[in-house]
Design an enzyme around this catalytic site. Structure first.
Site, PDB file in Angstrom:
ATOM      1  N   GLU A 117      11.871 111.778  42.977  1.00  0.00           N
ATOM      2  CA  GLU A 117      12.531 110.493  42.823  1.00  0.00           C
ATOM      3  C   GLU A 117      12.990 110.187  41.407  1.00  0.00           C
ATOM      4  O   GLU A 117      12.916 109.031  40.957  1.00  0.00           O
ATOM      5  CB  GLU A 117      11.599 109.380  43.300  1.00  0.00           C
ATOM      6  CG  GLU A 117      10.308 109.213  42.488  1.00  0.00           C
ATOM      7  CD  GLU A 117       9.134 110.072  42.923  1.00  0.00           C
ATOM      8  OE1 GLU A 117       8.000 109.774  42.527  1.00  0.00           O
ATOM      9  OE2 GLU A 117       9.353 111.043  43.674  1.00  0.00           O
ATOM     10  N   HIS A 158      12.962 108.100  51.650  1.00  0.00           N
ATOM     11  CA  HIS A 158      11.692 108.120  50.909  1.00  0.00           C
ATOM     12  C   HIS A 158      11.949 108.087  49.399  1.00  0.00           C
ATOM     13  O   HIS A 158      11.345 107.278  48.682  1.00  0.00           O
ATOM     14  CB  HIS A 158      10.903 109.374  51.288  1.00  0.00           C
ATOM     15  CG  HIS A 158       9.563 109.479  50.623  1.00  0.00           C
ATOM     16  ND1 HIS A 158       8.403 109.024  51.211  1.00  0.00           N
ATOM     17  CD2 HIS A 158       9.186 109.971  49.413  1.00  0.00           C
ATOM     18  CE1 HIS A 158       7.382 109.230  50.391  1.00  0.00           C
ATOM     19  NE2 HIS A 158       7.839 109.807  49.297  1.00  0.00           N
ATOM     20  N   GLU A 159      12.834 108.946  48.923  1.00  0.00           N
ATOM     21  CA  GLU A 159      13.095 108.994  47.481  1.00  0.00           C
ATOM     22  C   GLU A 159      13.773 107.712  46.999  1.00  0.00           C
ATOM     23  O   GLU A 159      13.505 107.237  45.885  1.00  0.00           O
ATOM     24  CB  GLU A 159      13.937 110.225  47.127  1.00  0.00           C
ATOM     25  CG  GLU A 159      13.376 111.556  47.598  1.00  0.00           C
ATOM     26  CD  GLU A 159      11.909 111.780  47.245  1.00  0.00           C
ATOM     27  OE1 GLU A 159      11.437 111.254  46.218  1.00  0.00           O
ATOM     28  OE2 GLU A 159      11.226 112.470  48.015  1.00  0.00           O
ATOM     29  N   HIS A 164      11.219 105.029  46.459  1.00  0.00           N
ATOM     30  CA  HIS A 164      10.515 105.186  45.183  1.00  0.00           C
ATOM     31  C   HIS A 164      11.180 104.393  44.047  1.00  0.00           C
ATOM     32  O   HIS A 164      10.543 104.141  43.019  1.00  0.00           O
ATOM     33  CB  HIS A 164      10.463 106.658  44.779  1.00  0.00           C
ATOM     34  CG  HIS A 164       9.236 107.377  45.245  1.00  0.00           C
ATOM     35  ND1 HIS A 164       7.965 106.935  44.952  1.00  0.00           N
ATOM     36  CD2 HIS A 164       9.087 108.523  45.968  1.00  0.00           C
ATOM     37  CE1 HIS A 164       7.073 107.766  45.475  1.00  0.00           C
ATOM     38  NE2 HIS A 164       7.726 108.735  46.098  1.00  0.00           N
ATOM     39  N   GLU A 203       2.730 106.514  46.592  1.00  0.00           N
ATOM     40  CA  GLU A 203       3.162 107.191  47.815  1.00  0.00           C
ATOM     41  C   GLU A 203       2.884 106.413  49.105  1.00  0.00           C
ATOM     42  O   GLU A 203       3.682 106.453  50.032  1.00  0.00           O
ATOM     43  CB  GLU A 203       2.538 108.578  47.887  1.00  0.00           C
ATOM     44  CG  GLU A 203       3.011 109.519  46.794  1.00  0.00           C
ATOM     45  CD  GLU A 203       4.519 109.777  46.813  1.00  0.00           C
ATOM     46  OE1 GLU A 203       5.183 109.430  47.801  1.00  0.00           O
ATOM     47  OE2 GLU A 203       5.017 110.328  45.811  1.00  0.00           O
ATOM     48  N   ASP A 221      -2.520 117.377  40.837  1.00  0.00           N
ATOM     49  CA  ASP A 221      -1.892 117.858  42.065  1.00  0.00           C
ATOM     50  C   ASP A 221      -2.876 117.882  43.231  1.00  0.00           C
ATOM     51  O   ASP A 221      -2.467 117.836  44.397  1.00  0.00           O
ATOM     52  CB  ASP A 221      -1.322 119.272  41.858  1.00  0.00           C
ATOM     53  CG  ASP A 221       0.025 119.249  41.147  1.00  0.00           C
ATOM     54  OD1 ASP A 221       0.494 118.141  40.815  1.00  0.00           O
ATOM     55  OD2 ASP A 221       0.599 120.328  40.917  1.00  0.00           O
ATOM     56  N   TYR A 234      -0.322 109.642  50.848  1.00  0.00           N
ATOM     57  CA  TYR A 234       0.889 109.275  51.567  1.00  0.00           C
ATOM     58  C   TYR A 234       0.577 108.536  52.871  1.00  0.00           C
ATOM     59  O   TYR A 234       1.031 107.407  53.081  1.00  0.00           O
ATOM     60  CB  TYR A 234       1.701 110.530  51.909  1.00  0.00           C
ATOM     61  CG  TYR A 234       2.376 111.212  50.753  1.00  0.00           C
ATOM     62  CD1 TYR A 234       3.753 111.119  50.562  1.00  0.00           C
ATOM     63  CD2 TYR A 234       1.655 111.986  49.844  1.00  0.00           C
ATOM     64  CE1 TYR A 234       4.392 111.769  49.515  1.00  0.00           C
ATOM     65  CE2 TYR A 234       2.275 112.630  48.789  1.00  0.00           C
ATOM     66  CZ  TYR A 234       3.646 112.522  48.628  1.00  0.00           C
ATOM     67  OH  TYR A 234       4.268 113.162  47.578  1.00  0.00           O
TER      68      TYR A 234
END
Length: 624
Positions: free
Chosen positions: A293, A317-318, A321, A340, A397, A405
């Site tokens: 994003e 979705h992006e 953001h 998220e 990560d 999410y």
């Protein structure tokens, strides 16, 4: 008592009061300063002491040496600190200036996750610091692609990927999401190529290969992004458009032609789009994520170009953001769900507004399936199923999975259903407006939620259980789909009677096919898989999502027909999207076929970005 003794006592008392007042003022000042930035386990920087505010980047992109070289100059502010600390990893620092005078810098010990602290001496009067540096062949954020690895196969390509803490591998910076900076950049590239960034962008190539950029809104370091390639631009509307290689541009433009409608739908829900331009660049297939994003310029994988707009929820979705993540940003990676979970919720509201509740609910049910799989995978480490994480000493990560999410989404959907959509929408719109261009901790969000939604409407809700406890509470939203119920009936009839009417599936969406394949029973036979593949040609599917779930099942059930092994290898060699790649390699691992997986991985690894390669290295125990 003599007068002089009285005066001495008065003077002493006044002195003590003065000390107390000064001390108390200093304590309050320190408390105020210390609360501005949260404790950050993934950055060496100490922003409460000295912090960057604006970046002037001047770099040269050298495809021959595969290096970026240049200077990063920062405007800074400090709290009378004697040094400012930046994050670096795999960078060569040549020299450092403070207010244009060379100073003696130092680098800390190397940390595998965090890199090295760059310590620069400053005074209370220091206004700018300049770092002369270059990247190295270990730089993790950059992927240098040969012409053969691109769509047009004519020119090399470069893109960056900064999330979560990789920006420090191509720019020395205070690499924490709670630190927001504006930036200007001058980027020199070969004249045959165009450079674009997460900033105001060119629409055509420059003859001299020198591009200038401006990002006037303050953003987090992980959102500073660069891409360089032989790309062109095609507008969708006056504020949306597509960058891509020539052979991809028209297909991408058609696939994402609803971008302006998405922006309008998003604004109608939660307020104005504050970034002026919403463009998408379609990158080569080695890009490790579905999308990223980056403000004003979303990076996207070509795997979402299905020809029927069935995978464009990724663009929604992006876009979402732009509010949840870019506008209001998680303060630390322990708070990642705030980015998220909100974005998945917002994404599905956009999809519902444009394509109807059926489409949104199918997407929501698939997300719930992903969440159930993730919960099963974390059964031995339930702490990782909390929304608020503790990732100290770990790679952030590790927290970028379905918990953030999809559990985050389920929490917000359940909350919406508890208080009512109308009240929830007012709350979210105010939340984004109130906290625009700032960062958010989980604790601060809970306080805001209680004051502005729950207490205001006299609603009781188990917020703390959702956020701080493992698993998913019982009071979760019940999501249903008639379309998925019909898919399950078709699958059941096929399993029981070994026949399927192809006319029934003629108008199935991608989501229906994914649900069909994902729900194959354990006892499905190779003969039945052969029938399905012969009837629907699943092995040769041009829809990457359908192909991915089919390949997973082919591996799990030892289906070898229709040249599927070679097709899977070709897919893994060409596609670098981490979700797809890790799903397929995990199927090999779980089916005790690690040797087969490694044989493919040794051939495909060079095509992957470090984000994907690091994940698969750990999964398969691979060492170079």
């Amino acid at each position: 008592m003599p007068q002089n003794h009285i005066m001495k006592k008065i003077n002493l008392l006044s002195f003590l009061v003065l000390i107390c007042l000064t001390s108390c003022t200093d304590i309050k000042k320190e408390e105020k300063v210390s609360k501005k930035y949260a404790e950050e386990p993934h950055s060496f920087s100490k922003p409460n002491q000295a912090v960057i505010k604006h970046l002037n980047l001047d770099i040269n992109v050298n495809f021959d040496s595969k290096q970026i070289e240049g200077t990063a100059t920062y405007n800074i502010t400090s709290n009378e600190a004697s040094e400012i600390i930046l994050d670096t990893k795999f960078l060569e620092i040549k020299n450092v200036l403070a207010d244009n005078k060379e100073v003696k810098f130092s680098l800390g010990d190397f940390n595998k996750q965090l890199g090295k602290a760059l310590k620069i001496p400053i005074t209370s009067a220091t206004k700018t610091i300049t770092i002369h540096y270059n990247t190295t062949n270990k730089t993790e954020a950059l992927q240098w692609l040969t012409p053969q690895q691109t769509a047009d196969k004519t020119d090399p390509f470069l893109f960056t990927q900064g999330q979560a803490i990789l920006t420090r591998t191509w720019i020395p910076i205070q690499d924490s999401p709670q630190i927001r900076v504006t930036y200007n950049a001058t980027v020199k590239v070969p004249s045959s190529l165009m450079a674009v960034m997460s900033a105001e962008n060119p629409k055509v190539k420059n003859e001299d290969g020198i591009y200038t950029f401006k990002m006037k809104q303050a953003i987090s370091p992980y959102l500073i992004a660069l891409s360089v390639g032989n790309i062109e631009y095609k507008a969708v509307s006056n504020r949306t458009g597509i960058y891509a290689e020539k052979s991809v541009l028209d297909k991408a433009h058609e696939e994402f032609s609803d971008m302006e409608k998405m922006v309008a739908a998003a604004e109608n829900l939660y307020g104005d789009y504050d970034w002026e331009q919403f463009d998408v660049i379609v990158l080569p297939p080695s890009f490790p994520f579905g999308g990223m994003e980056n403000p004003r310029l979303t990076f996207a994988t070509p795997t979402v170009i299905a020809g029927d707009k069935s995978l464009t929820s990724l663009i929604a979705h992006e876009l979402a953001h732009s509010w949840s993540g870019n506008l209001v940003t998680n303060a630390t990676w322990d708070d990642f769900w705030l980015n998220e979970g909100f974005t998945v919720y917002f994404e599905l509201r956009i999809m519902e507004a444009l394509y109807g509740k059926d489409r949104a609910n199918m997407l929501a049910l698939i997300a719930k399936q992903d969440l159930e799989d993730e919960l099963e995978g974390f059964k031995d480490s339930p702490e990782d199923t909390k929304l608020k994480l503790n990732l100290k000493g770990r790679n952030p990560d590790d927290g970028m999975n379905s918990i953030a999410y999809d559990k985050g989404y389920l929490f917000l959907r359940t909350l919406e259903e508890t208080v009512g959509r109308e009240k929830f929408d007012v709350f979210l719109k105010n939340y984004f407006k109130t906290h625009a261009f700032s960062t958010m901790t989980t604790e601060k969000f809970i306080t805001y939620l209680n004051a502005n939604l729950l207490e205001k409407n006299q609603v009781e809700f188990n917020t703390e259980e959702w956020i701080y406890k493992p698993g998913v509470p019982k009071n979760q939203s019940i999501i249903t789909s008639d379309k998925f119920s019909n898919v399950e009936k078709v699958l059941s009839e096929f399993i029981n009677k070994n026949r399927i009417d192809a006319t029934i599936t003629k108008n199935w969406t991608t989501q229906e096919w994914v649900h069909f394949i994902r729900n194959f029973p354990k006892e499905i036979t190779v003969e039945q898989l052969t029938t399905l593949d012969t009837t629907f040609n699943l092995t040769s599917s041009t829809n990457s999502y359908i192909a991915m779930v089919w390949f997973e099942k082919a591996i799990t059930h030892n289906y070898r027909g229709n040249n599927v092994d070679a097709t899977i290898e070709a897919f893994l060699t060409n596609v670098g999207r981490r979700w797809y790649v890790s799903t397929i390699f995990k199927a090999y691992k779980n089916s005790s076929k690690v040797d087969e997986a490694l044989a493919i991985y040794k051939k495909s690894r060079a095509n992957y970005h470090s984000v994907t390669a690091n994940t698969i290295d750990d999964m398969l125990g691979y060492k170079e």
